[in-house]
Enzyme design. Structure first.
Site, short mmCIF file in Angstrom:
data_model
loop_
_atom_site.label_atom_id
_atom_site.label_comp_id
_atom_site.label_asym_id
_atom_site.label_seq_id
_atom_site.Cartn_x
_atom_site.Cartn_y
_atom_site.Cartn_z
N TYR A 128 6.44 -14.10 -14.63
CA TYR A 128 5.49 -13.12 -14.09
C TYR A 128 4.06 -13.48 -14.50
O TYR A 128 3.14 -13.49 -13.67
CB TYR A 128 5.83 -11.71 -14.58
CG TYR A 128 4.78 -10.69 -14.18
CD1 TYR A 128 4.67 -10.28 -12.85
CD2 TYR A 128 3.89 -10.18 -15.12
CE1 TYR A 128 3.69 -9.37 -12.48
CE2 TYR A 128 2.92 -9.26 -14.75
CZ TYR A 128 2.82 -8.87 -13.43
OH TYR A 128 1.84 -7.97 -13.05
N ALA A 138 0.80 -1.23 0.00
CA ALA A 138 0.00 0.00 0.00
C ALA A 138 0.83 1.28 0.00
O ALA A 138 0.26 2.37 0.06
CB ALA A 138 -0.93 0.01 1.21
N GLY A 157 1.93 3.14 -5.91
CA GLY A 157 1.18 2.60 -7.04
C GLY A 157 -0.28 2.35 -6.76
O GLY A 157 -0.97 3.13 -6.10
N SER A 212 -3.87 -9.84 -13.66
CA SER A 212 -3.21 -9.07 -14.72
C SER A 212 -3.68 -9.63 -16.05
O SER A 212 -4.01 -10.82 -16.16
CB SER A 212 -1.69 -9.21 -14.60
OG SER A 212 -1.04 -8.83 -15.80
#
Length: 301
Positions: free
Chosen positions: A171, A22, A25, A146
């Site tokens: 990723y 947190a 971004g 994502s």
């Protein structure tokens, strides 16, 4: 509904919200908006100095706690201290993540670092906080996916990418694992008759601090690539809207997935996003859950 904005966030007073990653971004925007609506926000961060700086920027009712998702001992310690102070947790936003496009790295526990941070750490954290979430009236867990999950594949014979390692693929695999986790969590919560809701979100292509860091290992070329990326991405405030909607929309259903609505889900207003076939497959969900149990030693649901 594609016109969702932060003006639609309901009053959050009396609610305890935990946001991982947190201090910058997407996580910083998410924590800021929740605090602005009156939530008590726990900034769960690896770097507490950066967390304290973020807390001063946010204002409101916030606290900073140390959490390194790549270390299971840190996850356990964080959860124990948090639940000792907060018997009830209303919202867990599993936002933190790493993008490392250099050579393969491993966590303190020996896991490939993308999978360790982006998925296994959050799997463990969610399980350790499940009792406190269950004590809340309308608890919710948000998993941050994502668009890279759509082209990824989980190789259960080499989940930690020990063979033929490719960073971008690692990723994407970690984000597919995160997505599978969020969907499987919803299945298991429903089967258990739990009132906790599991939702998912992805930010499309968003301007965050992760992408420039990912290219640091490439020197000047990396700086050029990172700068070009700024042109192709949307603002972090826009990118945070899907996870804020997943976290706060009273009408959100368990298993619902939010993302941008334009240009193949890369940008634009928030809408319901599409899961890849593998992410939605219950058989994949079951196998990943078993793998996470084995590697973390944490079993739930």
């Amino acid at each position: 509904m594609t016109g969702w904005t932060t003006d639609r966030i309901p009053d959050q007073r009396g609610r305890v919200a935990v946001v991982t990653g947190a201090n910058s971004g997407l996580g910083l925007v998410t924590a800021t908006e929740l605090a602005r609506r009156g939530a008590h926000v726990v900034l769960a961060v690896r770097n507490t100095a950066a967390g304290e700086q973020a807390a001063r920027r946010i204002g409101g009712d916030v606290e900073v706690r140390e959490l390194d998702l790549a270390r299971l001992d840190s996850v356990r310690a964080f959860a124990a201290r948090l639940t000792a102070d907060h018997a009830t947790i209303d919202l867990l936003v599993n936002n933190a993540g790493v993008v490392l496009l250099g050579p393969r790295r491993t966590s303190a526990d020996g896991f490939e670092l993308h999978v360790a941070t982006n998925m296994l750490g959050h799997y463990a954290l969610t399980g350790l906080l499940l009792g406190a979430l269950g004590a809340a009236r309308e608890a919710r867990v948000v998993s941050l996916s994502s668009i890279t999950h759509k082209n990824a594949h989980l190789d259960f014979d080499d989940l930690m990418f020990e063979r033929n390692y490719r960073a971008a693929a690692a990723y994407g695999r970690s984000k597919l694992a995160t997505t599978v986790f969020g969907v499987e969590l919803d299945r298991r919560l429903r089967a258990a008759g739990s009132p906790i809701v599991s939702t998912l979100a992805h930010p499309g292509l968003t301007r965050s601090n992760l992408t420039p860091r990912a290219w640091e290992h490439r020197g000047r070329l990396g700086q050029v690539i990172a700068r070009l990326g700024l042109v192709a991405t949307q603002s972090v405030k826009q990118g945070a809207l899907p996870q804020l909607r997943a976290a706060t929309d009273p009408g959100a259903r368990g298993g619902q997935f939010f993302g941008p609505s334009r240009l193949w889900e890369t940008r634009g207003p928030v809408t319901e996003a599409r899961l890849s076939r593998e992410a939605a497959d219950p058989a994949v969900g079951g196998r990943l859950w078993a793998a996470a149990e084995e590697r973390t030693g944490i079993s739930y649901l």
